[in-house]
Enzyme design. Structure first.
Site, PDB file in Angstrom:
ATOM      1  N   ARG A 165     -10.170   6.702   2.530  1.00  0.00           N
ATOM      2  CA  ARG A 165     -10.070   7.412   3.807  1.00  0.00           C
ATOM      3  C   ARG A 165      -8.622   7.749   4.148  1.00  0.00           C
ATOM      4  O   ARG A 165      -8.292   8.880   4.497  1.00  0.00           O
ATOM      5  CB  ARG A 165     -10.661   6.549   4.931  1.00  0.00           C
ATOM      6  CG  ARG A 165     -12.155   6.320   4.870  1.00  0.00           C
ATOM      7  CD  ARG A 165     -12.574   5.471   6.065  1.00  0.00           C
ATOM      8  NE  ARG A 165     -14.004   5.218   6.123  1.00  0.00           N
ATOM      9  CZ  ARG A 165     -14.592   4.156   5.572  1.00  0.00           C
ATOM     10  NH1 ARG A 165     -13.856   3.263   4.936  1.00  0.00           N
ATOM     11  NH2 ARG A 165     -15.902   3.983   5.683  1.00  0.00           N
ATOM     12  N   SER A 185      -7.339   6.789  -8.735  1.00  0.00           N
ATOM     13  CA  SER A 185      -8.291   5.833  -8.184  1.00  0.00           C
ATOM     14  C   SER A 185      -9.215   5.389  -9.304  1.00  0.00           C
ATOM     15  O   SER A 185      -9.248   6.011 -10.374  1.00  0.00           O
ATOM     16  CB  SER A 185      -9.089   6.436  -7.025  1.00  0.00           C
ATOM     17  OG  SER A 185      -9.862   7.527  -7.477  1.00  0.00           O
ATOM     18  N   ARG A 243      -0.491  -2.668   1.194  1.00  0.00           N
ATOM     19  CA  ARG A 243      -0.207  -4.096   1.311  1.00  0.00           C
ATOM     20  C   ARG A 243       0.999  -4.414   0.446  1.00  0.00           C
ATOM     21  O   ARG A 243       1.194  -3.811  -0.619  1.00  0.00           O
ATOM     22  CB  ARG A 243      -1.404  -4.942   0.848  1.00  0.00           C
ATOM     23  CG  ARG A 243      -2.569  -4.957   1.822  1.00  0.00           C
ATOM     24  CD  ARG A 243      -2.217  -5.759   3.067  1.00  0.00           C
ATOM     25  NE  ARG A 243      -3.349  -5.874   3.986  1.00  0.00           N
ATOM     26  CZ  ARG A 243      -3.579  -5.072   5.008  1.00  0.00           C
ATOM     27  NH1 ARG A 243      -2.761  -4.053   5.238  1.00  0.00           N
ATOM     28  NH2 ARG A 243      -4.603  -5.271   5.816  1.00  0.00           N
ATOM     29  N   GLU A 272       5.712 -11.213   4.514  1.00  0.00           N
ATOM     30  CA  GLU A 272       6.072 -10.799   5.874  1.00  0.00           C
ATOM     31  C   GLU A 272       6.192 -12.001   6.802  1.00  0.00           C
ATOM     32  O   GLU A 272       5.420 -12.952   6.682  1.00  0.00           O
ATOM     33  CB  GLU A 272       5.008  -9.834   6.404  1.00  0.00           C
ATOM     34  CG  GLU A 272       4.931  -8.558   5.579  1.00  0.00           C
ATOM     35  CD  GLU A 272       3.824  -7.613   6.042  1.00  0.00           C
ATOM     36  OE1 GLU A 272       3.127  -7.920   7.039  1.00  0.00           O
ATOM     37  OE2 GLU A 272       3.646  -6.566   5.395  1.00  0.00           O
ATOM     38  N   HIS A 290       5.520  -3.350   9.577  1.00  0.00           N
ATOM     39  CA  HIS A 290       4.053  -3.299   9.477  1.00  0.00           C
ATOM     40  C   HIS A 290       3.454  -2.671  10.737  1.00  0.00           C
ATOM     41  O   HIS A 290       2.654  -3.285  11.453  1.00  0.00           O
ATOM     42  CB  HIS A 290       3.481  -4.703   9.252  1.00  0.00           C
ATOM     43  CG  HIS A 290       2.128  -4.682   8.602  1.00  0.00           C
ATOM     44  ND1 HIS A 290       1.686  -5.670   7.762  1.00  0.00           N
ATOM     45  CD2 HIS A 290       1.107  -3.789   8.664  1.00  0.00           C
ATOM     46  CE1 HIS A 290       0.461  -5.395   7.333  1.00  0.00           C
ATOM     47  NE2 HIS A 290       0.087  -4.247   7.880  1.00  0.00           N
TER      48      HIS A 290
END
Length: 328
Positions: A165, A185, A243, A272, A290
């Site tokens: 998406r 992908s 990520r 993080e 983030h």
């Protein structure tokens, strides 16, 4: 914490909603008003609660950052649903949850536009060196010498790693810049005209910039490897809004320090909120805390979707937006 199947020492009490981590204040208030809610992270002795009342918990609400770990899952024998605030769910073992009969949801779609907006903005920033130019003006450098030339964005070749998406939303926005979009992908994406490359390395080699939007988790850990960064090359730019685990951070640090890539724009990191000193010191790296989905509108929509998932489960026993493959 209790072992799998442990019976709570106290009689079963009211059906409890367990809040695992901090959430938006408005969402926390709504959950507390509508359900018997326990905020696990605020308890003085979480283990004692789990031992004595873990059998009361029928649903858990958590953030994508914290998820529901295996030990916590095992301490909740009546758990039927795990509701994530966020699109990511790699911090929860979904396969394990399903084996336990636990459905898992996240908040897809509602954050797509904001993440895609930020990804494109970060790409423009790092290629045109906008943040660096801002620092240059503030430091008084403009009066001493012109700011160095940067790279144009329009007409470049941009690879999107993970055409879900968010990846598709990024690609649609880039079309307005006359960009040649390619993607990688696991399977071809129907209904798109973009060229598909078989590997992340092949995609990087064919592009001037690589935008990472692939899902996190064990399957994509270190996907952007030293070899991928080498293929991107000294004129290439990296943008990561996925990520931190997807990028081999030590390899990225080495590539930045040695000039093997031109620059990077990063919204996520491996540990993080800790950011490697080499990235902090580099003027060719854009660093963001983030914040890809961090707009008032999107966070409110995410909170509303979490609440609707909880309501649907508590009243009908099903989730509104189950993670694919996780529902009964």
């Amino acid at each position: 914490m209790s072992s799998p199947g442990t019976t709570p020492t106290a009689p079963v009490g009211p059906a409890t909603l367990l809040q695992v981590s901090p959430l938006l204040p408005g969402l926390e208030q709504a959950l507390a008003e509508r359900h018997h809610t326990v905020r696990l992270h605020e308890l003085p002795d979480p283990d004692r609660f789990l031992h004595e009342r873990g059998g009361d918990v029928v649903a858990a609400v958590t953030s994508a950052r914290f998820g529901v770990g295996d030990a916590l899952m095992d301490a909740l024998p009546r758990l039927g649903a795990i509701v994530h605030f966020g699109v990511g769910h790699e911090t929860t073992d979904v396969v394990r949850a399903r084996a336990r009969g636990i459905d898992v949801s996240n908040t897809p779609d509602v954050l797509t536009d904001c993440v895609a907006d930020l990804a494109v903005g970060a790409l423009i920033d790092v290629m045109r060196r906008m943040s660096a130019a801002d620092r240059y003006v503030r430091a008084g450098g403009w009066g001493a010498a012109p700011f160095p030339l940067a790279s144009r964005v329009s007409g470049k070749r941009v690879g999107v790693l993970g055409l879900g998406r968010i990846g598709r939303a990024v690609a649609r926005r880039l079309e307005g810049f006359g960009v040649e979009v390619s993607y990688c992908s696991r399977v071809p994406v129907p209904g798109v005209a973009y060229r598909r490359l078989p590997t992340a390395e092949a995609l990087a080699k064919a592009c001037d910039a690589l935008v990472v939007t692939v899902a996190g988790g064990a399957g994509t850990e270190g996907l952007v490897s030293a070899e991928v960064l080498e293929a991107l090359g000294p004129e290439g730019h990296l943008v990561n809004v996925a990520r931190g685990s997807v990028v081999d951070e030590s390899a990225l640090v080495a590539a930045v320090e040695t000039g093997r890539i031109a620059g990077a724009a990063l919204d996520v990191f491996a540990d993080e909120p800790n950011v490697p000193r080499a990235l902090l010191d580099s003027d060719r790296v854009v660093l963001l805390p983030h914040i890809a989905s961090a707009t008032r509108e999107t966070r409110e929509a995410m909170g509303d979707l979490v609440l609707r998932n909880v309501e649907r489960f508590m009243t009908e026993g099903v989730l509104l937006t189950p993670v694919p493959g996780s529902a009964h």
